[in-house]
Scaffold this motif. Structure first.
Motif, PDB file in Angstrom:
ATOM      1  N   HIS A 224      22.041  60.040  35.582  1.00 47.22           N
ATOM      2  CA  HIS A 224      23.408  59.869  35.072  1.00 47.22           C
ATOM      3  C   HIS A 224      23.453  59.002  33.822  1.00 47.22           C
ATOM      4  CE1 HIS A 224      23.021  55.964  37.073  1.00 47.22           C
ATOM      5  NE2 HIS A 224      24.020  55.567  36.292  1.00 47.22           N
ATOM      6  N   CYS A 225      24.568  59.114  33.120  1.00 45.28           N
ATOM      7  CA  CYS A 225      24.883  58.208  32.011  1.00 45.28           C
ATOM      8  C   CYS A 225      26.405  58.078  31.922  1.00 45.28           C
ATOM      9  CB  CYS A 225      24.304  58.703  30.690  1.00 45.28           C
ATOM     10  SG  CYS A 225      24.990  60.252  30.102  1.00 45.28           S
ATOM     11  N   ASN A 226      26.866  56.967  31.391  1.00 44.08           N
ATOM     12  CA  ASN A 226      28.306  56.699  31.287  1.00 44.08           C
ATOM     13  C   ASN A 226      28.771  56.943  29.851  1.00 44.08           C
ATOM     14  OD1 ASN A 226      28.599  55.789  34.035  1.00 44.08           O
ATOM     15  ND2 ASN A 226      27.561  53.916  33.410  1.00 44.08           N
ATOM     16  N   ILE A 227      28.995  58.189  29.525  1.00 41.98           N
ATOM     17  CA  ILE A 227      29.451  58.555  28.189  1.00 41.98           C
ATOM     18  C   ILE A 227      30.168  59.895  28.267  1.00 41.98           C
ATOM     19  CG2 ILE A 227      27.323  59.740  27.544  1.00 41.98           C
ATOM     20  CD1 ILE A 227      27.710  58.495  24.723  1.00 41.98           C
ATOM     21  N   ASN A 228      31.125  60.101  27.396  1.00 37.57           N
ATOM     22  CA  ASN A 228      31.882  61.352  27.387  1.00 37.57           C
ATOM     23  C   ASN A 228      31.143  62.395  26.554  1.00 37.57           C
ATOM     24  OD1 ASN A 228      33.735  63.399  27.401  1.00 37.57           O
ATOM     25  ND2 ASN A 228      35.438  62.198  26.608  1.00 37.57           N
ATOM     26  N   LEU A 229      30.629  63.419  27.215  1.00 38.80           N
ATOM     27  CA  LEU A 229      29.907  64.488  26.538  1.00 38.80           C
ATOM     28  C   LEU A 229      30.646  65.821  26.618  1.00 38.80           C
ATOM     29  CD1 LEU A 229      26.293  63.635  27.773  1.00 38.80           C
ATOM     30  CD2 LEU A 229      27.212  63.281  25.475  1.00 38.80           C
ATOM     31  N   VAL A 230      31.871  65.794  27.121  1.00 34.75           N
ATOM     32  CA  VAL A 230      32.659  67.015  27.265  1.00 34.75           C
ATOM     33  C   VAL A 230      32.916  67.622  25.882  1.00 34.75           C
ATOM     34  CG1 VAL A 230      34.875  67.974  27.999  1.00 34.75           C
ATOM     35  CG2 VAL A 230      33.737  66.245  29.395  1.00 34.75           C
ATOM     36  N   GLY A 231      32.752  68.940  25.792  1.00 35.13           N
ATOM     37  CA  GLY A 231      33.014  69.643  24.545  1.00 35.13           C
ATOM     38  C   GLY A 231      31.829  69.666  23.588  1.00 35.13           C
TER      39      GLY A 231
END
Length: 269
Positions: A224-231
């Motif tokens: 896991h990682c805590n970052i927004n990769l959506v899109g």
């Protein structure tokens, strides 16, 4: 050459002769050598049981996070392993060759072997003796197999059998599989169908708007990682225990959705 002749020889000559004789005694080909420049692990002793299920070929869930083992290609050829073999989940995905030994009643004739993938944790039961029921108690090395796989090496009337095992390379069809879960600012990826070592030690992810981001092991083979990769299209860099790395570029398209599985490159021999 007799003893008297050897005694009369110069000391340097005697040392050279002694070295040569010792070399002859210690230079046979190693039993673990397989050829082709590859070293094969030696057999180690352990025990094995099987899980008594209505359909012995179906194993689901598990502490490695693979969930549906048929979809991840492991199926009946999977096993739960005791604490010392599980190694806090780092062994998930590794392959082992097993054979039943030293039991004339339970072992199949010729000691045929079967290759399994570590997909689950066999928890200890310290309320029971290690010789009866507490087979996964630390520091015992134990495999809990599906009944169908167990039947390929031993008679299923047996409760527990002595085995030998060794780590082997994993042979997989297709590429690495990346199952993406999580939410907008928390991305979790299950990595399965890993060839060669089968044992993932490091993962990085990259979006079209980011550099390479190291992922942490959440549990089993979930990273896991805590970052927004959506899109963003997603690329992955995966490293296995032998330090080999493979990079799969843009395996997930920009409009990927949580719950989807994507296929990347595979490790080559």
């Amino acid at each position: 050459m007799g003893r008297e002749t050897l005694k009369k020889a110069p000391i340097l000559y005697r040392l050279i002769l002694l070295f040569f004789l010792l070399h002859l005694q210690t230079s046979p080909t190693s039993a673990g050598y397989r050829g082709g420049g590859e070293e094969e692990e030696e057999w180690k002793s352990a025990t094995a049981t099987f899980s008594k299920q209505t359909d012995p070929s179906i194993i689901t869930e598990g502490a490695c996070g693979f969930v549906d083992l048929h979809r991840t290609s492991y199926g009946k050829y999977s096993a739960g392993v005791s604490s010392i073999l599980f190694n806090r989940g780092s062994t998930c995905g590794a392959c082992f060759e097993l054979r039943c030994v030293d039991h004339i009643l339970w072992c199949l004739q010729g000691s045929p072997s079967v290759i399994l993938t570590a997909t689950d944790f066999c928890p200890p039961n310290y309320g029971l003796s290690a010789d009866y029921g507490g087979w996964c108690n630390f520091p015992r090395e134990h495999f809990e197999m599906s009944q169908a796989a167990f039947a390929q090496i031993a008679v299923t009337k047996a409760d527990i059998v002595p085995i030998q095992y060794r780590r082997v390379k994993c042979k997989r069809d297709g590429g690495l599989r990346f199952t993406v879960q999580g939410s907008s600012y928390f991305v979790q990826v299950l990595i399965s169908n890993v060839g060669l070592d089968g044992e993932v030690t490091a993962v990085k992810v990259k979006g079209s708007k980011t550099g390479w981001i190291p992922m942490g092991r959440n549990w089993g083979q979930n990273w896991h990682c805590n970052i927004n990769l959506v899109g963003q299209p997603l690329s992955f860099e995966v490293t296995i225990s032998s330090s080999k790395t493979v990079v799969s570029y843009n395996v997930a398209p920009p409009k990927w959705q949580f719950g989807q599985t994507f296929e990347g490159k595979q490790f080559q021999t």
